[in-house]
Design a protein around this motif. Structure first.
Motif, PDB file in Angstrom:
ATOM      1  N   MET A 160       4.431  -9.726   4.150  1.00 52.52           N
ATOM      2  CA  MET A 160       5.187 -10.851   4.681  1.00 52.52           C
ATOM      3  C   MET A 160       5.510 -10.560   6.137  1.00 52.52           C
ATOM      4  SD  MET A 160       8.684 -12.587   3.198  1.00 52.52           S
ATOM      5  CE  MET A 160       9.571 -11.029   3.226  1.00 52.52           C
ATOM      6  N   ALA A 161       5.097 -11.453   7.037  1.00 52.37           N
ATOM      7  CA  ALA A 161       5.301 -11.186   8.460  1.00 52.37           C
ATOM      8  C   ALA A 161       5.388 -12.489   9.238  1.00 52.37           C
ATOM      9  CB  ALA A 161       4.158 -10.334   9.011  1.00 52.37           C
ATOM     10  N   SER A 162       6.179 -12.440  10.313  1.00 52.48           N
ATOM     11  CA  SER A 162       6.306 -13.593  11.202  1.00 52.48           C
ATOM     12  C   SER A 162       5.789 -13.298  12.603  1.00 52.48           C
ATOM     13  CB  SER A 162       7.770 -14.044  11.280  1.00 52.48           C
ATOM     14  OG  SER A 162       8.598 -12.978  11.715  1.00 52.48           O
ATOM     15  N   HIS A 163       5.706 -12.001  12.968  1.00 51.62           N
ATOM     16  CA  HIS A 163       5.133 -11.610  14.253  1.00 51.62           C
ATOM     17  C   HIS A 163       3.694 -11.170  14.011  1.00 51.62           C
ATOM     18  CE1 HIS A 163       9.540 -10.987  14.963  1.00 51.62           C
ATOM     19  NE2 HIS A 163       9.225 -11.678  16.050  1.00 51.62           N
ATOM     20  N   CYS A 164       2.764 -11.948  14.513  1.00 57.03           N
ATOM     21  CA  CYS A 164       1.358 -11.757  14.160  1.00 57.03           C
ATOM     22  C   CYS A 164       0.579 -10.958  15.195  1.00 57.03           C
ATOM     23  CB  CYS A 164       0.694 -13.122  13.950  1.00 57.03           C
ATOM     24  SG  CYS A 164       1.592 -14.172  12.774  1.00 57.03           S
ATOM     25  N   GLU A 165       1.174 -10.702  16.362  1.00 56.49           N
ATOM     26  CA  GLU A 165       0.561  -9.838  17.366  1.00 56.49           C
ATOM     27  C   GLU A 165       1.596  -8.798  17.775  1.00 56.49           C
ATOM     28  OE1 GLU A 165      -1.015 -12.017  20.624  1.00 56.49           O
ATOM     29  OE2 GLU A 165      -2.334 -13.263  19.376  1.00 56.49           O
ATOM     30  N   THR A 166       1.328  -7.545  17.476  1.00 60.13           N
ATOM     31  CA  THR A 166       2.334  -6.508  17.676  1.00 60.13           C
ATOM     32  C   THR A 166       1.784  -5.361  18.512  1.00 60.13           C
ATOM     33  OG1 THR A 166       1.691  -5.322  15.655  1.00 60.13           O
ATOM     34  CG2 THR A 166       3.371  -7.050  15.455  1.00 60.13           C
ATOM     35  N   ASN A 167       2.722  -4.584  19.072  1.00 61.26           N
ATOM     36  CA  ASN A 167       2.345  -3.419  19.861  1.00 61.26           C
ATOM     37  C   ASN A 167       1.648  -2.363  19.026  1.00 61.26           C
ATOM     38  OD1 ASN A 167       5.112  -4.518  21.185  1.00 61.26           O
ATOM     39  ND2 ASN A 167       3.744  -3.739  22.771  1.00 61.26           N
ATOM     40  N   GLY A 168       2.061  -2.249  17.781  1.00 56.37           N
ATOM     41  CA  GLY A 168       1.468  -1.250  16.899  1.00 56.37           C
ATOM     42  C   GLY A 168       0.161  -1.680  16.264  1.00 56.37           C
ATOM     43  N   LEU A 169      -0.273  -2.911  16.518  1.00 56.49           N
ATOM     44  CA  LEU A 169      -1.533  -3.442  15.984  1.00 56.49           C
ATOM     45  C   LEU A 169      -1.611  -3.376  14.460  1.00 56.49           C
ATOM     46  CD1 LEU A 169      -4.105  -2.079  18.617  1.00 56.49           C
ATOM     47  CD2 LEU A 169      -2.938  -4.277  18.555  1.00 56.49           C
ATOM     48  N   ARG A 170      -0.499  -3.615  13.821  1.00 61.25           N
ATOM     49  CA  ARG A 170      -0.514  -3.608  12.361  1.00 61.25           C
ATOM     50  C   ARG A 170      -1.410  -4.705  11.825  1.00 61.25           C
ATOM     51  NH1 ARG A 170       5.639  -6.001  11.302  1.00 61.25           N
ATOM     52  NH2 ARG A 170       5.239  -8.102  12.107  1.00 61.25           N
ATOM     53  N   GLU A 171      -1.475  -5.842  12.540  1.00 61.28           N
ATOM     54  CA  GLU A 171      -2.312  -6.957  12.089  1.00 61.28           C
ATOM     55  C   GLU A 171      -3.784  -6.577  12.072  1.00 61.28           C
ATOM     56  OE1 GLU A 171      -1.667  -7.138  16.473  1.00 61.28           O
ATOM     57  OE2 GLU A 171      -0.364  -6.937  14.714  1.00 61.28           O
ATOM     58  N   THR A 172      -4.184  -5.685  12.979  1.00 59.84           N
ATOM     59  CA  THR A 172      -5.574  -5.219  12.993  1.00 59.84           C
ATOM     60  C   THR A 172      -5.867  -4.373  11.765  1.00 59.84           C
ATOM     61  OG1 THR A 172      -5.529  -5.191  15.411  1.00 59.84           O
ATOM     62  CG2 THR A 172      -7.293  -3.961  14.340  1.00 59.84           C
ATOM     63  N   TYR A 173      -4.913  -3.535  11.400  1.00 62.71           N
ATOM     64  CA  TYR A 173      -5.085  -2.724  10.197  1.00 62.71           C
ATOM     65  C   TYR A 173      -5.216  -3.610   8.968  1.00 62.71           C
ATOM     66  CZ  TYR A 173      -4.471   1.315   7.100  1.00 62.71           C
ATOM     67  OH  TYR A 173      -4.663   2.303   6.165  1.00 62.71           O
ATOM     68  N   VAL A 174      -4.361  -4.640   8.878  1.00 62.84           N
ATOM     69  CA  VAL A 174      -4.400  -5.539   7.726  1.00 62.84           C
ATOM     70  C   VAL A 174      -5.736  -6.284   7.674  1.00 62.84           C
ATOM     71  CG1 VAL A 174      -3.347  -7.550   6.641  1.00 62.84           C
ATOM     72  CG2 VAL A 174      -1.899  -5.795   7.681  1.00 62.84           C
ATOM     73  N   GLN A 175      -6.222  -6.726   8.811  1.00 62.30           N
ATOM     74  CA  GLN A 175      -7.511  -7.422   8.849  1.00 62.30           C
ATOM     75  C   GLN A 175      -8.636  -6.532   8.344  1.00 62.30           C
ATOM     76  OE1 GLN A 175      -7.825  -8.636  12.935  1.00 62.30           O
ATOM     77  NE2 GLN A 175      -6.212 -10.192  12.758  1.00 62.30           N
ATOM     78  N   GLN A 176      -8.593  -5.266   8.735  1.00 66.38           N
ATOM     79  CA  GLN A 176      -9.599  -4.317   8.251  1.00 66.38           C
ATOM     80  C   GLN A 176      -9.435  -4.063   6.754  1.00 66.38           C
ATOM     81  OE1 GLN A 176     -12.147  -2.842   9.863  1.00 66.38           O
ATOM     82  NE2 GLN A 176     -11.707  -3.819  11.828  1.00 66.38           N
ATOM     83  N   LEU A 177      -8.198  -3.951   6.308  1.00 65.88           N
ATOM     84  CA  LEU A 177      -7.937  -3.689   4.893  1.00 65.88           C
ATOM     85  C   LEU A 177      -8.443  -4.831   4.013  1.00 65.88           C
ATOM     86  CD1 LEU A 177      -6.550  -1.718   2.889  1.00 65.88           C
ATOM     87  CD2 LEU A 177      -4.446  -3.026   3.230  1.00 65.88           C
ATOM     88  N   GLN A 178      -8.336  -6.052   4.508  1.00 68.58           N
ATOM     89  CA  GLN A 178      -8.765  -7.223   3.748  1.00 68.58           C
ATOM     90  C   GLN A 178     -10.269  -7.265   3.500  1.00 68.58           C
ATOM     91  OE1 GLN A 178      -6.709 -10.237   6.294  1.00 68.58           O
ATOM     92  NE2 GLN A 178      -5.950 -11.046   4.342  1.00 68.58           N
ATOM     93  N   LYS A 179     -11.011  -6.459   4.230  1.00 73.29           N
ATOM     94  CA  LYS A 179     -12.454  -6.399   4.004  1.00 73.29           C
ATOM     95  C   LYS A 179     -12.786  -5.703   2.700  1.00 73.29           C
ATOM     96  CE  LYS A 179     -13.661  -6.300   8.941  1.00 73.29           C
ATOM     97  NZ  LYS A 179     -14.336  -5.520  10.025  1.00 73.29           N
ATOM     98  N   PHE A 180     -11.818  -4.952   2.172  1.00 68.32           N
ATOM     99  CA  PHE A 180     -12.099  -4.127   1.000  1.00 68.32           C
ATOM    100  C   PHE A 180     -11.264  -4.484  -0.225  1.00 68.32           C
ATOM    101  CE2 PHE A 180     -12.653  -1.711   4.943  1.00 68.32           C
ATOM    102  CZ  PHE A 180     -14.025  -1.485   4.895  1.00 68.32           C
ATOM    103  N   ILE A 181     -10.076  -5.027  -0.012  1.00 67.42           N
ATOM    104  CA  ILE A 181      -9.235  -5.471  -1.128  1.00 67.42           C
ATOM    105  C   ILE A 181      -8.509  -6.744  -0.711  1.00 67.42           C
ATOM    106  CG2 ILE A 181      -8.849  -3.194  -2.191  1.00 67.42           C
ATOM    107  CD1 ILE A 181      -6.158  -3.105  -0.711  1.00 67.42           C
ATOM    108  N   PRO A 182      -8.113  -7.577  -1.669  1.00 67.73           N
ATOM    109  CA  PRO A 182      -7.347  -8.782  -1.305  1.00 67.73           C
ATOM    110  C   PRO A 182      -5.921  -8.419  -0.898  1.00 67.73           C
ATOM    111  CG  PRO A 182      -7.560  -8.601  -3.682  1.00 67.73           C
ATOM    112  CD  PRO A 182      -8.421  -7.522  -3.106  1.00 67.73           C
ATOM    113  N   VAL A 183      -5.437  -9.044   0.159  1.00 70.91           N
ATOM    114  CA  VAL A 183      -4.062  -8.880   0.620  1.00 70.91           C
ATOM    115  C   VAL A 183      -3.453 -10.268   0.739  1.00 70.91           C
ATOM    116  CG1 VAL A 183      -2.532  -8.054   2.440  1.00 70.91           C
ATOM    117  CG2 VAL A 183      -4.622  -6.772   1.894  1.00 70.91           C
ATOM    118  N   ASP A 184      -2.436 -10.541  -0.055  1.00 72.71           N
ATOM    119  CA  ASP A 184      -1.752 -11.837   0.008  1.00 72.71           C
ATOM    120  C   ASP A 184      -0.719 -11.790   1.125  1.00 72.71           C
ATOM    121  OD1 ASP A 184      -3.264 -12.605  -2.134  1.00 72.71           O
ATOM    122  OD2 ASP A 184      -1.652 -12.435  -3.619  1.00 72.71           O
ATOM    123  N   ILE A 185      -0.862 -12.705   2.098  1.00 74.34           N
ATOM    124  CA  ILE A 185      -0.005 -12.682   3.281  1.00 74.34           C
ATOM    125  C   ILE A 185       0.932 -13.889   3.259  1.00 74.34           C
ATOM    126  CG2 ILE A 185       0.069 -12.664   5.798  1.00 74.34           C
ATOM    127  CD1 ILE A 185      -2.700 -11.444   5.796  1.00 74.34           C
TER     128      ILE A 185
END
Length: 404
Positions: free
Chosen positions: A209-234
């Motif tokens: 669950m997130a409201s900030h979609c572009e972050t300094n830590g690039l967490r969104e990039t990690y989630v995008q990569q993770l979604q290639k291998f397992i489903p992630v409900d956002i």
């Protein structure tokens, strides 16, 4: 020098020039006399039971100051008192009693309404709210290089702060293990047939669950990569799912309740990877029956029980997906992450944050009021380049790379 720094350094000068405030004080003389008469009558009636008397008074710090029989330290919130980390505690003397502070002889003032009653130099402490200072250094809008020789104490989420303003805390209870051997034995007990199965009602794997979609830590990039291998409900603005009244974590916990019932894992991903930075994204989740997958700069082995979280920074997205699939397929392994439940107490939310912080501040003012200390510079502790990291690559065929 920035305008913010100029204003801070002008506080002392403004104090001496605060003629308008003193003028207003004289204009209020008649009102004060009337109040004082009422106070004298009340003290005659209630004697030394000042706490009982103040319960009958308006929640207005001036009353607390007038009826005080013992020395009370006065604390002024210089600016932005409406922010939740201040207003969540309350103003006056009564909040210190209501929060059962070890030392409660303090009064908290709001500068917006009460600065006319006392000159600045009469306060024992002045809190300067740096607006985003309670968030990570990467989001702080002030040039920290101009803040030297201004502050005596710090009151932040950093564990080395003079007064800790923490998003949460996890305390060991009387039955918590004292050694690693005892911990392993408790983990083994989760494998017994009589132990609770935390996976029973869970039909989904991972939620975020997130409201900030572009972050300094690039967490969104990690989630995008993770979604290639397992489903992630956002859920929230960064995804296409919604949950009950999820507009603000402080007011509406219904979303977390739904998540812990349906999902085995939750991505407790911070927006910045900074030292000690662990927010409600972690504490609100670990307080539930769901396994947090953390992504941040805090030392989670220091603030959380052993084997209670999964650290995403230990894996590439692909490797994390493989690990989660393995844990998902085995309820015995999954339940081991809950071995600590009942042996530790989790505190999360604004009430505990402000309660601990202002109680500690009050105690510190009484114990160390004669101690002289100041910070000649703050960039060592608060410049983003010194305490925050950025993930610059999440290639799935190599280890994750972190650099300053």
């Amino acid at each position: 020098m920035s305008q913010n720094a100029i204003e801070l350094k002008d506080i002392a000068v403004e104090t001496k020039q605060n003629g308008n405030g003193l003028s207003k004080l004289r204009c209020a003389k008649f009102l004060l006399i009337c109040l004082l008469i009422d106070v004298i009558v009340a003290i005659v009636l209630f004697g030394s039971d000042v706490t009982k008397f103040t319960e009958l008074l308006p929640n207005f710090p001036l009353f607390d100051l007038l009826v005080s029989r013992r020395e009370k330290k006065t604390i002024l919130v210089w600016n932005s008192a409406h922010r939740i980390e201040t207003s969540g505690f309350g103003f006056g003397y009564k909040p210190f009693v209501q929060h059962r502070c070890e030392v409660s002889d303090c009064i908290l003032f709001d500068n917006a309404t009460l600065s006319v009653w006392q000159p600045l130099e009469s306060y024992d402490a002045i809190i300067v709210n740096m607006h985003e200072l309670w968030e990570s250094p990467t989001t702080m809008p002030i040039d920290v290089y101009v803040l030297g020789n201004i502050f005596n104490w710090t009151m932040t989420y950093r564990l080395n702060s003079d007064v800790k303003l923490l998003y949460g805390r996890i305390e060991a209870g009387p039955t918590a293990p004292k050694t690693s051997e005892e911990t392993l034995k408790m983990i083994e007990r989760t494998r017994l047939p009589s132990s609770k199965n935390y996976a029973t009602t869970k039909t989904n794997l991972v939620a975020w669950m997130a409201s900030h979609c572009e972050t300094n830590g690039l967490r969104e990039t990690y989630v995008q990569q993770l979604q290639k291998f397992i489903p992630v409900d956002i859920y929230g603005e960064c995804g296409n799912l919604t949950c009950p009244r999820n507009d603000h974590w402080i007011s509406y916990p219904e979303c977390y309740t739904m998540l812990e019932e349906k999902y085995k894992f939750y991505l407790s991903f911070e927006n910045s990877i900074c030292t000690d930075y662990a927010t409600e994204k972690f504490f609100e989740v670990i307080n539930r029956n769901i396994v947090p997958i953390v992504y941040g700069g805090a030392n989670y082995s220091q603030i959380a029980p052993h084997h209670s979280v999964i650290n995403a920074l230990d894996f590439t997205p692909e490797k994390l997906a493989e690990f989660l699939k393995m844990v998902d397929a085995n309820d015995t392994i999954y339940n081991e992450y809950f071995w600590w439940k009942g042996h530790y107490q989790v505190e999360a939310g604004i009430d505990q944050m402000t309660g601990h912080a202002f109680c500690d501040l009050c105690k510190k003012l009484h114990e160390e009021h004669n101690v002289t200390k100041y910070y000649p510079e703050v960039e060592t502790e608060w410049h983003a380049d010194k305490h925050c990291k950025q993930v610059i690559s999440w290639e799935t065929n190599q280890s994750s790379t972190i650099s300053n």
